[in-house]
Scaffold this motif. Structure first.
Motif, short mmCIF file in Angstrom:
data_model
loop_
_atom_site.label_atom_id
_atom_site.label_comp_id
_atom_site.label_asym_id
_atom_site.label_seq_id
_atom_site.Cartn_x
_atom_site.Cartn_y
_atom_site.Cartn_z
N VAL A 87 51.93 47.50 85.98
CA VAL A 87 51.88 48.57 84.98
C VAL A 87 53.09 49.50 85.14
N GLN A 89 55.99 48.70 86.33
CA GLN A 89 57.15 47.97 85.82
C GLN A 89 57.17 47.99 84.30
N ASP A 90 55.99 47.86 83.69
CA ASP A 90 55.91 47.95 82.22
C ASP A 90 56.39 49.33 81.75
N ARG A 93 60.15 49.42 82.00
CA ARG A 93 60.78 48.58 80.97
C ARG A 93 60.67 49.24 79.61
N LEU A 94 59.49 49.71 79.26
CA LEU A 94 59.29 50.32 77.95
C LEU A 94 60.02 51.65 77.83
#
Length: 101
Positions: A87, A89-90, A93-94
């Motif tokens: 999460v 990392q998400d 990234r986002l």
């Protein structure tokens, strides 16, 4: 009387020196834990002071909360840590995609 100080640790036996060093380390750890607790309370006060105004701010709040949870014993199993890492990392990234557009 003399102006020179005497290093009492050198006059103690090895076991006594070890015990003294251990007491000092424990005292330092306790002081550091107290300072950390106060800083965490201040961060949490600021996070609660107002609602997030963007998804980035909401992600920052969630990132902090997930990090705190992962550091607890209940958040410590491998599967949970893996999910939290994914999460986070998400979010990274986002967030990077959002700042580019």
């Amino acid at each position: 009387m003399t102006d020179r100080t005497i290093d009492l640790d050198q006059r103690r036996g090895l076991a006594s020196q070890h015990a003294t060093e251990l007491r000092r380390l424990v005292s330092d750890v306790e002081a550091n834990e107290e300072a950390l607790r106060k800083r965490q309370e201040e961060v949490e006060r600021q996070l609660l002071a107002r609602p997030a105004e963007s998804w980035l701010e909401a992600a920052d709040k969630a990132r902090y909360l997930l990090g705190r949870y992962a550091a607890t014993t209940t958040g410590g199993d491998a599967r949970t840590r893996t999910l939290i890492a994914a999460v986070l990392q998400d979010f990274d990234r986002l967030t990077a995609v959002s700042s580019v557009t």
